[in-house]
Design a protein around this motif. Structure first.
Motif, PDB file in Angstrom:
ATOM      1  N   PHE A  11       0.479  -0.901   0.326  1.00 24.05           N
ATOM      2  CA  PHE A  11      -0.016  -0.093  -0.636  1.00 24.05           C
ATOM      3  C   PHE A  11       1.073   0.802  -0.051  1.00 24.05           C
ATOM      4  O   PHE A  11       1.842   1.053   0.587  1.00 24.05           O
ATOM      5  N   ASP A  55      -3.204   8.874   4.807  1.00 21.79           N
ATOM      6  CA  ASP A  55      -2.722   7.537   4.369  1.00 21.79           C
ATOM      7  C   ASP A  55      -3.550   6.333   4.386  1.00 21.79           C
ATOM      8  O   ASP A  55      -4.032   5.922   4.049  1.00 21.79           O
ATOM      9  N   ASN A  59      -6.465   5.022   2.161  1.00 18.40           N
ATOM     10  CA  ASN A  59      -6.309   3.372   1.772  1.00 18.40           C
ATOM     11  C   ASN A  59      -7.325   2.464   2.353  1.00 18.40           C
ATOM     12  O   ASN A  59      -7.562   1.134   2.059  1.00 18.40           O
TER      13      ASN A  59
END
Length: 102
Positions: A11, A55, A59
């Motif tokens: 990721f 983040d 994700n």
């Protein structure tokens, strides 16, 4: 990108070391606040921790409650297999093209 990156078990993260530390902390403790992350990672600035949490939220790996408590959105076993990867715009665009063209 939704199909390719989970297959690769990676990721995107701006700060990969901090992202893996946050996932490990959430794997051990079910719920944590941003203050808990700041105490657990004393050498990391709050700017880096905030960016990492954003983040991970983007994700879809963690969720945030109304009380600003963070928890894993995926199973702990799946989160342990993932590897954070620092990607620039070029790498992200290449993966996007690979994902579209299979």
């Amino acid at each position: 990108m939704k199909r390719l990156l989970p297959k690769l078990k990676v990721f995107r993260a701006r700060y990969p070391e901090t992202a893996s530390a946050v996932l490990l902390l959430l794997k051990d403790e079910r719920i944590a606040t941003r203050r808990r992350f700041t105490r657990a990672l004393p050498d990391t600035s709050t700017h880096v921790i905030r960016g990492t949490l954003l983040d991970l939220l983007k994700n879809g790996l963690i969720t945030r409650s109304i009380d600003n408590e963070y928890s894993l959105a995926v199973t702990p076993a799946y989160a342990a297999k993932l590897t954070p990867l620092k990607m620039g715009k070029t790498e992200e665009y290449i993966l996007l093209l690979l994902d579209q063209n299979r």
